[in-house]
Design a protein around this motif. Sequence first.
Motif, PDB file in Angstrom:
ATOM      1  N   ILE A   3       0.961  -1.023   0.022  1.00 23.92           N
ATOM      2  CA  ILE A   3       0.103  -0.191   0.049  1.00 23.92           C
ATOM      3  C   ILE A   3       0.836   1.392   0.066  1.00 23.92           C
ATOM      4  N   ALA A  41      -6.153   4.878  -0.855  1.00 24.25           N
ATOM      5  CA  ALA A  41      -6.641   3.615  -0.581  1.00 24.25           C
ATOM      6  C   ALA A  41      -7.701   3.633   0.423  1.00 24.25           C
ATOM      7  N   ILE A  74      -5.301   7.850   2.684  1.00 23.57           N
ATOM      8  CA  ILE A  74      -6.173   6.643   3.190  1.00 23.57           C
ATOM      9  C   ILE A  74      -7.438   6.769   3.899  1.00 23.57           C
ATOM     10  N   ILE A 109      -6.836   0.964  -4.123  1.00 23.31           N
ATOM     11  CA  ILE A 109      -6.701  -0.282  -3.248  1.00 23.31           C
ATOM     12  C   ILE A 109      -7.929  -0.218  -2.193  1.00 23.31           C
TER      13      ILE A 109
END
Length: 709
Positions: free
Chosen positions: A479, A489, A562, A580
């Motif tokens: 990641i 993500a 994220i 992701i």
Amino acid sequence: MTHLRDPIDNVLSGVGKRFLGQLKKLDIKTAKDLLWHFPTRYDDRSEFLKVSELKKGGEATLRGTVQKTTTRRIPYRHLVITEVSVVDEEGSPLTVTFFNQPYIENTLKEGRVANFSGKVGTYKGKLTLQSPIYELTEIRGREKETQHTGRLVPIYKETKGITSRGLRFIIKPILENLEVLPEYIPQETLKSLNLPDVNEALQNIHFPKKEADALRAIKSFSFRDLLLLQLRNLQERAKLQKLEAYPIAYDQKELKKLFSFLPFELTASQKKSLDEILNDLERHHPMNRLLQGDVGSGKTIVAGIAALVAVNDKHQAAFMAPTEILACQHYKTLTKFFEEYDGGIALLTGKESKVFYGENLEAELKKSELIKKIASGDIGITVGTHALIQKQITFKKLGLVVIDEQHRFGVRQRAEITKTTSITPHFLSMSATPIPRTLTMTIFGNLDLSLIDELPKGRKPIITKLVDPTNRDKAYQFIKERIKSDRQAFVICPRIEESENKDQVFTSKQKAAWEVRAVKVEYEKLSKEVFPDLKVSMLHGKMKIAEKTAVMKAFVEGKCDIVVSTSVVEVGVDVPNATIMLIEGADRFGLAQLYQFRGRVGRGEHQSYCLLFTDSKTENTKARLESLIQAKNGFELAEMDLHLRGPGEFLGDTQTGTPDLTLKALQNPELLKTAKEKAEELLQNSPTLEAYPLLSKRLNQFREEVHLE
Ligand code: ADP
Ligand code: MG
């Protein structure tokens, strides 16, 4: 006498406030709610053992006569032990022990006969029953029917403070005191299927004498709802056949021209669906069709072409979306693809009102003016939200109504839009909810189905991996690298389950709280320990709308790397740069839900990944997650999920108002078929059901209760 509609506060006058409060948390407010809180299973406590047959560690039910009861206190340990000496019918003695229940002395007095049911343990070196469920079998010398022992015993969904024993305790007297319920299903129908009437079924579903009685009762209740569903479907279809719609014609040349506006070719299933729709539109009766297809499968364009066909034939079309964002998105899609079209495409939402006349000719105008133009027929296609069904809006010649994510609109709102015309428009609903076909055909059996079961060519499949826990660090490393090359993500956390008791139900408040806790824990870990250099933010249901919007906006704009979120990530979010999707505790989610999470990535040009984590090592979990990797589309997956977890997973009973039992029954093709046959039979005898007034009344209620569209 108890009536179904009586509030539980009246019916359960002797019951404590706290218990009533707990019942209300389960949404049990009336006697009916309580009686329709059916057991989830039965324990067989019907076989009596003798003292000589007891085995340590086993479960046993035993009938004994009380010889003596003594209670003693153990000082300093806050312990009160009550020992009840009993003899069984052979005269063999046994001591039954209870802790901290001194009042038992008043019930289990010398000479009384009682059933005891529980675990066999040892006490002072001898076999004993420890704190068993007990119940007197006689009252004032008369034998009494037992509730907890010596029979099949119902086990209910439990919640804190409400045990099955407690429920049995209150349900039994209500059943004994209940008014005779009117039976709305015709006797011949019940007889032909050998099903009990509602009164018998209600007794037997709670307190069956034998298993066969319980099964018949369950079948009877399942049948009831399936019959109502089928009656609704058949009646609605018959009703539409009687209504008049404008037949909308199309010709191949015009259609070709519309296709030529598109920068891509329609997929085979888009073409097939469009064909089905256009065929329906030609008829004199209103279409009532559901267009199902995965997110991104291209439903909008199919509906858009149908709308343009309608407009080409001098009709108007309305395009309704459940949210402002989606309405704007549809408007943009239509105006982008059909910029040569000059019949007027309008956008009407709470905030905006504007018209597009082709070739970048877009005009903002006052809402009142737009409404006038719609009424005079100047506007071909109107895209909008609920704003479209306000009172003051009328169409001159409304031929087609398209409704996106149809389950979010009520039936009534749908009726609303057709109120002004004697001619009913054709209806096209669209849904991305992956419901298995078998369910759709019953639940949405009043609609015809078109299915888009493929994605447009050229989409990169999302690489989905079940990650072994030992590779967690590698996954985080991966990641990090992706984010270094400017990707983003999602991390989804399930809630932490608090209880091992599978019969326990939790309130939605409890669930939300656990979810939030799980997200906070994960957020702390990721932002401080795992990705201290990255920008991590958090999203959960307890946040204010403005806070959520701010987080999402930052993510969309790439200012955050994220997002750690509960299962409530915005449905509409489209972040092509997010590649992701990491899902923690993947086994806790239904497959259909996992599938929808995954659909949040893979929207852009970059290769996307879905990483699944689970602590569960069972074969079943592996098989389920494996099918997520294999499945070709959401519907195939939903079908698998149906077999693995049951229909409640994607049709939660709160969502549809459909009780558990019915949802289970939907998986029973035999019963479904029977219900359909019986529904047809009844309608043949009496098309408007006037011969069956009770049934007709119940059906009307049922329509109100079950909001499936
Ligand atoms: P949904 O079914 O989720 O409503 P959309 O209608 O929003 O999907 O379509 C998703 C995207 O795919 C849109 O950008 C649309 O233009 C595009 N699209 C639709 N059909 C095709 C096709 N046959 N080939 C390529 N792209 C398509
Ligand atoms: Mg869509």
